[in-house]
Design a protein around this motif. Structure first.
Motif, PDB file in Angstrom:
ATOM      1  N   ALA A   1      70.846 -42.472  68.837  1.00 55.09           N
ATOM      2  CA  ALA A   1      70.894 -42.716  70.177  1.00 55.09           C
ATOM      3  C   ALA A   1      71.680 -41.724  71.250  1.00 55.09           C
ATOM      4  O   ALA A   1      71.355 -41.482  72.440  1.00 55.09           O
ATOM      5  N   ALA A   2      72.636 -41.080  70.677  1.00 56.10           N
ATOM      6  CA  ALA A   2      73.537 -40.305  71.569  1.00 56.10           C
ATOM      7  C   ALA A   2      72.982 -39.048  72.060  1.00 56.10           C
ATOM      8  O   ALA A   2      73.288 -38.840  73.225  1.00 56.10           O
ATOM      9  N   LEU A   3      72.016 -38.719  71.227  1.00 55.20           N
ATOM     10  CA  LEU A   3      71.116 -37.421  71.830  1.00 55.20           C
ATOM     11  C   LEU A   3      69.818 -37.675  72.696  1.00 55.20           C
ATOM     12  O   LEU A   3      69.400 -36.624  73.394  1.00 55.20           O
ATOM     13  N   PHE A   4      69.378 -39.006  72.653  1.00 54.65           N
ATOM     14  CA  PHE A   4      68.042 -39.200  73.387  1.00 54.65           C
ATOM     15  C   PHE A   4      68.186 -40.134  74.430  1.00 54.65           C
ATOM     16  O   PHE A   4      67.160 -40.448  75.025  1.00 54.65           O
TER      17      PHE A   4
ATOM     18  N   ASP B   1      59.407 -44.135  82.486  1.00 53.71           N
ATOM     19  CA  ASP B   1      58.278 -44.335  81.847  1.00 53.71           C
ATOM     20  C   ASP B   1      58.623 -44.319  80.315  1.00 53.71           C
ATOM     21  O   ASP B   1      57.675 -44.581  79.399  1.00 53.71           O
ATOM     22  N   HIS B   2      59.837 -43.902  79.860  1.00 51.09           N
ATOM     23  CA  HIS B   2      60.035 -43.828  78.307  1.00 51.09           C
ATOM     24  C   HIS B   2      59.420 -42.844  77.642  1.00 51.09           C
ATOM     25  O   HIS B   2      59.255 -42.914  76.437  1.00 51.09           O
TER      26      HIS B   2
ATOM     27  N   LEU C   1      66.033 -46.617  71.879  1.00 53.73           N
ATOM     28  CA  LEU C   1      65.091 -45.574  71.590  1.00 53.73           C
ATOM     29  C   LEU C   1      63.663 -46.027  71.998  1.00 53.73           C
ATOM     30  O   LEU C   1      62.933 -45.283  71.625  1.00 53.73           O
ATOM     31  N   GLY C   2      63.436 -47.272  72.281  1.00 52.98           N
ATOM     32  CA  GLY C   2      62.204 -47.809  72.694  1.00 52.98           C
ATOM     33  C   GLY C   2      61.237 -47.975  71.611  1.00 52.98           C
ATOM     34  O   GLY C   2      61.700 -48.113  70.427  1.00 52.98           O
TER      35      GLY C   2
END
Length: 316
Positions: free
Chosen positions: A208-211, A218-219, A273-274
């Protein structure tokens, strides 16, 4: 799909490949989809030579069927359980981390996710004497924390030093560096598997830290990189027969993503991250308030849990 180059077929030199590029034929798939008569005109080769080019491409790049029994035997012979060394956690997981799977460890910040990963890495490096590949995306990996976790196991100094050498840390600061590191790791694992020296545990702390910076309203921003990362992680798990553990952050609601059914076990929390990433891990473990629970799994009972006690020297 593979881009055309002189290594694809001995009949295709650089000059002929340049001609194909001029006709918008860039990949091996483009060659197979193109009419053979047109290829004869473009390449100035005989019809027999064009057929030979096509047959070479099919032989080298096409997917060939395998018997289900062969796939099953390959899976059984290469699968393994990687114990974490924590009795309660191994009991919850049915013995340890199953290889050939992508595992997700999620939870709110400060719950001890990294410490749990370090504990599993310590056990694999010390007790199992296997290399551990640890990808640090937050640039916060601490050798002292690893040493403290090893010292808590009362290992002799020489064995502890050997275990620390077996934990191979790669630091990355963006998604492109992560992809490069994963591809290098894929090559190393494949070479190590042939030589009998590859590890069975890969940790990515954290994804998650990178994204987070890519997630717009709009993800969709950065979805291609996330898709690429997911594909490489799946390949590492299934083809290199390792257990891939990905650390993710659990966040509370407040965006437009539809709540996933497999997130119900996590209460009001859901993994970051969706929606796309929600289906990537084979098993999702939630660490919250001193309890590790199964939020989603293909082989573990959903909702099962165990207590964990996180300290500076490890996890109990």
């Amino acid at each position: 799909m593979a881009r055309l180059c002189s290594d694809v077929c001995s009949l295709l030199n650089d000059a002929l490949i340049k001609k194909l590029f001029q006709h918008k034929i860039f990949t091996v798939v483009d060659v197979l989809e193109e009419d053979s008569e047109k290829l004869v005109q473009i390449l100035k080769l005989s019809y027999k030579e064009v057929l030979q080019v096509r047959h070479t491409i099919i032989a080298n790049y096409a997917a060939f069927p395998r018997k289900c029994n062969d796939i099953y035997e390959d899976l059984v012979s290469n699968s393994a359980l990687i114990p974490t060394g924590i009795a309660s956690v191994d009991g919850l997981l049915g013995g340890g981390l199953l290889t050939d799977q992508v595992w997700e460890l999620c939870g709110p910040a400060g719950e001890g996710k990294t410490q749990l990963c370090l504990a599993a890495a310590c056990h694999a490096a010390l007790a199992l004497r296997q290399p551990v590949h640890y990808v640090d995306t937050q640039l916060g990996f601490s050798g002292r924390r690893l040493q403290a976790a090893l010292e808590a196991r009362a290992a002799p100094h020489q064995e502890m030093a050997g275990a620390m050498e077996r934990v191979q840390v790669t630091r990355v600061s963006d998604s492109y560096q992560l992809l490069g590191a994963l591809h290098r790791l894929k090559t190393a694992l494949q070479d190590g598997r042939e030589g009998g020296g590859a590890g069975r545990l890969v940790v990515v702390d954290s994804l998650a830290a990178l994204f987070f910076s890519y997630l717009g309203e709009d993800h969709n921003d950065g979805l291609s990189q996330l898709n690429h990362v997911a594909n490489v992680l799946r390949f590492l798990a299934s083809e290199c027969h390792v257990a891939v553990v990905v650390v993710n952050v659990a966040v509370r609601g407040g965006d437009d993503l539809r709540q996933q059914q497999d997130e119900a076990a996590a209460g009001t929390l859901r993994p970051a991250l969706g929606r796309y990433w929600a289906h990537v891990p084979s098993t999702r473990l939630l660490l919250q308030d001193g309890t590790l629970s199964v939020a989603k799994s293909t082989h573990l009972p959903r909702g099962a849990s165990c207590p964990v006690h996180v300290t500076d020297k490890g996890v109990e």
